[in-house]
Design a protein around this motif. Structure first.
Motif, mmCIF file in Angstrom:
data_model
loop_
_atom_site.group_PDB
_atom_site.id
_atom_site.type_symbol
_atom_site.label_atom_id
_atom_site.label_comp_id
_atom_site.label_asym_id
_atom_site.label_seq_id
_atom_site.Cartn_x
_atom_site.Cartn_y
_atom_site.Cartn_z
ATOM 1 N N ALA A 1 39.625 42.561 42.786
ATOM 2 C CA ALA A 1 39.846 42.288 41.385
ATOM 3 C C ALA A 1 41.262 42.695 41.066
ATOM 4 O O ALA A 1 41.685 42.021 40.348
ATOM 5 N N VAL A 2 41.382 44.087 41.472
ATOM 6 C CA VAL A 2 42.813 44.448 41.167
ATOM 7 C C VAL A 2 43.882 43.775 41.608
ATOM 8 O O VAL A 2 44.849 43.364 40.812
ATOM 9 N N GLU A 3 43.715 43.396 42.681
ATOM 10 C CA GLU A 3 44.725 42.582 43.406
ATOM 11 C C GLU A 3 44.892 41.154 42.813
ATOM 12 O O GLU A 3 45.970 40.616 42.568
ATOM 13 N N ALA A 4 43.869 40.645 42.348
ATOM 14 C CA ALA A 4 43.675 39.274 42.085
ATOM 15 C C ALA A 4 44.405 39.471 40.358
ATOM 16 O O ALA A 4 45.151 38.441 40.216
ATOM 17 N N ILE A 5 44.486 40.380 39.616
ATOM 18 C CA ILE A 5 44.910 40.557 38.334
ATOM 19 C C ILE A 5 46.295 40.605 38.528
ATOM 20 O O ILE A 5 47.087 40.126 37.842
ATOM 21 N N ALA A 6 46.767 41.432 39.714
ATOM 22 C CA ALA A 6 48.124 41.512 39.598
ATOM 23 C C ALA A 6 48.645 40.225 40.172
ATOM 24 O O ALA A 6 50.037 39.700 39.625
ATOM 25 N N ARG A 7 48.306 39.685 41.392
ATOM 26 C CA ARG A 7 48.777 38.404 41.937
ATOM 27 C C ARG A 7 48.784 37.458 40.953
ATOM 28 O O ARG A 7 49.670 36.645 40.971
ATOM 29 N N GLU A 8 47.714 36.980 40.133
ATOM 30 C CA GLU A 8 47.976 35.996 39.317
ATOM 31 C C GLU A 8 48.272 36.166 37.902
ATOM 32 O O GLU A 8 48.011 35.454 37.019
ATOM 33 N N SER A 9 48.579 37.463 37.663
ATOM 34 C CA SER A 9 49.109 37.893 36.159
ATOM 35 C C SER A 9 48.205 37.529 35.161
ATOM 36 O O SER A 9 48.168 36.683 34.127
ATOM 37 N N CYS A 10 46.931 38.196 35.402
ATOM 38 C CA CYS A 10 45.704 37.846 34.571
ATOM 39 C C CYS A 10 45.989 38.496 33.293
ATOM 40 O O CYS A 10 46.344 39.793 33.493
ATOM 41 N N THR A 11 45.602 38.005 32.411
ATOM 42 C CA THR A 11 45.726 38.669 31.028
ATOM 43 C C THR A 11 44.365 39.152 30.377
ATOM 44 O O THR A 11 44.318 39.864 29.456
ATOM 45 N N GLY A 12 43.389 38.577 31.213
ATOM 46 C CA GLY A 12 42.009 39.379 30.591
ATOM 47 C C GLY A 12 41.099 39.567 31.921
ATOM 48 O O GLY A 12 41.125 39.219 33.141
ATOM 49 N N PHE A 13 40.219 40.686 31.533
ATOM 50 C CA PHE A 13 39.034 40.905 32.686
ATOM 51 C C PHE A 13 37.848 41.400 31.498
ATOM 52 O O PHE A 13 37.975 41.952 30.528
ATOM 53 N N ALA A 14 36.728 41.108 32.291
ATOM 54 C CA ALA A 14 35.328 41.267 31.681
ATOM 55 C C ALA A 14 34.434 41.749 32.506
ATOM 56 O O ALA A 14 34.218 41.439 33.571
ATOM 57 N N LEU B 1 47.805 42.646 31.818
ATOM 58 C CA LEU B 1 46.553 42.653 31.195
ATOM 59 C C LEU B 1 46.551 43.169 29.868
ATOM 60 O O LEU B 1 47.080 44.354 29.652
ATOM 61 N N ARG B 2 46.176 41.916 28.775
ATOM 62 C CA ARG B 2 46.107 42.535 27.496
ATOM 63 C C ARG B 2 44.883 42.676 26.780
ATOM 64 O O ARG B 2 44.763 43.424 25.969
ATOM 65 N N LEU B 3 43.535 42.204 27.588
ATOM 66 C CA LEU B 3 42.305 42.229 27.043
ATOM 67 C C LEU B 3 41.494 42.532 28.019
ATOM 68 O O LEU B 3 41.235 41.826 28.853
ATOM 69 N N VAL B 4 40.345 43.422 27.672
ATOM 70 C CA VAL B 4 39.494 44.110 28.283
ATOM 71 C C VAL B 4 38.203 43.768 27.892
ATOM 72 O O VAL B 4 38.225 44.363 26.336
ATOM 73 N N GLN B 5 37.353 43.184 28.197
ATOM 74 C CA GLN B 5 35.917 42.960 27.402
ATOM 75 C C GLN B 5 34.885 43.662 28.098
ATOM 76 O O GLN B 5 34.536 43.616 29.510
ATOM 77 N N GLN B 6 34.049 44.400 27.450
ATOM 78 C CA GLN B 6 32.744 44.939 27.959
ATOM 79 C C GLN B 6 31.506 44.678 27.121
ATOM 80 O O GLN B 6 31.632 44.945 25.961
ATOM 81 N N ALA B 7 30.642 44.274 27.913
ATOM 82 C CA ALA B 7 29.273 43.863 27.179
ATOM 83 C C ALA B 7 28.111 44.002 28.323
ATOM 84 O O ALA B 7 28.465 44.574 29.350
ATOM 85 N N GLY B 8 26.951 43.483 28.072
ATOM 86 C CA GLY B 8 25.846 43.569 29.135
ATOM 87 C C GLY B 8 25.126 44.856 29.322
ATOM 88 O O GLY B 8 24.515 45.094 30.399
ATOM 89 N N GLY B 9 25.292 45.800 28.080
ATOM 90 C CA GLY B 9 24.488 47.142 28.349
ATOM 91 C C GLY B 9 25.538 48.246 27.906
ATOM 92 O O GLY B 9 26.868 48.117 27.623
#
Length: 506
Positions: free
Chosen positions: A228-241, A264-272
């Motif tokens: 997942a970390v590699e994918a964020i870097a490789r694809e220039s992801c702006t969000g993770f949840a 990465l500009r937005l991180v979302q946490q939910a589900g508990g």
């Protein structure tokens, strides 16, 4: 593609903003544009029409996260009522769910169908082979009532009978627009998705990013969080949840806390509930990003509240306040607002609240009195209106982002010949949020082989419902009515922490 894309049908709404040549879905090494997504959805919708699936019929979707899943979901939303199904469920559970909603068709990738297809005898099938055909198809040009069901989302109930939440087209649009507003999502946003789309949190990531013309990057290998970390870097992801366990794994077994991820500009946490100390660690791991702690329920389409990052430290441990368009109230048993610091039940109202459970008027009346939502969660509220959850009024166990019904686990274990009585409770767990703990009273004269018992349960329960510990007791604690006292049992098992008979991972 024939037909308008901006009508009341939420599928039209989700396909309106994306420019034809912009990337909508990144699935492995393949990039799929909005033009390709529209064409794929149209082909699947055309196949459903060819099979004679009537408007408004229930259409099951059974597949792993993929470009195909997204196209299937959009087609099902347009033609009928989408019924996302978990590919991690047992065939028996899937068969019961399909029967409960009366699936008129099933859309499934061929690999998943080979494994789980026997759960759907006689149900017309549409597979990913349809997408191998050449050429576009006409998009259905039909009107949709915003109050009509768009999806049926399964959730755990108080019995083993399936419980499906009705989510309307208006519900989905209202919740999507609200989330987009408070997160300030943009066309340039790209979300890394590790959560399954059949889960309302995962589905909301898809809804929100398609609605603004953004993109989603699919990661189905989160067992190895570094991917997942590699994918964020490789694809220039702006969000993770993620759910609490997602962040536990990221911080413990990946470079997430040490590797700069400037996109990465937005991180979302939910589900508990994520414990405050872990919230601080997650926020510090990527200091250039903003962490949004959120709260929701399937019965509310997805989200109910969020905590603005600006007050994360000042209101540490809070789930925030209601999202735009949602009114949250903490009420006592008489229905009166509680004073600050006093516990009560969270009630919610807003355009995102489900009209109720499918084919279950009794449960609907109890959960949605007067159209409001009784969340079943207990909380306090402070002087500024921020909510802090303190417990649950129901017995559900939230483990690894799943809602587990103790009764379902108990019903699975009781047929075992060595078990006389059984009860299940959730115990605090730093990784899972709550661990599923099983208490067993052995049958007279029959020794309990805990390893064999857990192996038996793995054969009849989804993985997330298999207990992580087994405790042998001479009797279960009972209340004055002769029912199992779950609070007392929970305290008893917590005190026996060092006496756990067997860990499921051993």
């Amino acid at each position: 593609m024939a037909g308008g894309m901006g009508g009341a049908n939420v599928s039209d709404y989700l396909l309106t903003a994306g420019a034809p040549d912009d990337v909508a879905v990144i699935d492995g090494d393949r990039r799929h544009t909005y033009r390709q997504l529209r064409n794929a959805a149209a082909r699947l919708a055309g196949e459903l029409a060819r099979l004679g699936v009537p408007p408004g019929a229930s259409i099951g979707i059974l597949a792993t996260n993929s470009f195909f899943w997204v196209a299937a979901y959009l087609a099902a939303l347009k033609v009928g009522v989408a019924v996302p199904l978990s590919d991690r469920n047992t065939p028996g559970d899937l068969a019961a769910q399909a029967a409960w909603v009366g699936c008129a068709a099933l859309i499934s990738d061929r690999r998943t169908h080979r494994r789980l297809g026997p759960a759907f005898p006689g149900v017309p099938l549409v597979t990913d082979a349809v997408l191998e055909a050449d050429g576009p198809s006409a998009w259905p040009d039909s009107a949709t009532d915003p109050a009509a069901n768009a999806a049926l989302m399964f959730t755990s109930g108080t019995t083993s009978r399936p419980k499906a939440v009705q989510v309307t087209h208006a519900n989905l649009r209202a919740n999507t627009e609200s989330i987009v507003a408070y997160l300030d999502l943009r066309r340039s946003d790209r979300m890394l998705v590790i959560l399954p789309f059949h889960y309302c949190f995962g589905a909301s990531l898809l809804h929100t990013h398609l609605s603004v013309g953004g993109s989603v990057v699919l990661c189905n290998t989160f067992t190895f969080p570094e991917t997942a970390v590699e994918a964020i870097a490789r694809e220039s992801c702006t969000g993770f949840a993620g759910v609490p366990s997602s962040f536990q794994l990221l911080l413990r077994t990946s470079s997430y806390a040490t590797r700069p991820l400037p996109s990465l500009r937005l991180v979302q946490q939910a589900g508990g509930r994520l414990v405050p100390a872990m919230i601080r660690q997650v926020a510090a791991a990527q200091p250039a990003s903003e962490l949004f702690v959120m709260y929701g329920q399937t019965e509310a389409t997805a989200r109910l509240s969020y905590l603005p990052p600006a007050v994360l430290e000042a209101k540490l441990g809070s789930i925030g306040r209601g999202i735009p368009g949602v009114d949250l109230r903490v009420l006592d048993e008489a229905g009166r607002p509680v004073r600050p610091g006093v516990s009560g039940e969270i009630w919610a109202s807003g355009a995102n609240i489900s009209p109720g459970y499918f084919r279950d008027p009794e449960a609907t009346a109890a959960k949605f009195p007067g159209g409001d939502l009784r969340t079943g969660d207990l909380a306090t509220v402070d002087e500024d209106g921020y909510l802090f959850i303190v417990g649950r009024s129901e017995d559900f166990i939230k483990s690894w982002g799943h809602r587990v019904s103790p009764q379902q686990v108990e019903e699975a274990v009781l047929p075992h010949p060595s078990v006389a009585e059984a009860a299940v409770v959730g115990l605090p767990d730093a990784d899972a949020g709550e661990a599923v703990a099983l208490a067993v009273v052995p049958a007279d004269g029959t020794p309990v082989d805990t390893a064999e018992l857990l192996a038996f349960l793995r054969g009849v329960l989804p993985k997330h419902m298999v207990p992580t510990s087994v405790h042998l007791l001479p009797a279960l604690p009972l209340n004055a009515n002769g029912k199992v006292s779950r609070p007392e049992l929970r305290s008893l098992l917590a005190a026996r922490g060092g006496e756990v008979a067997l860990k499921a991972s051993d």
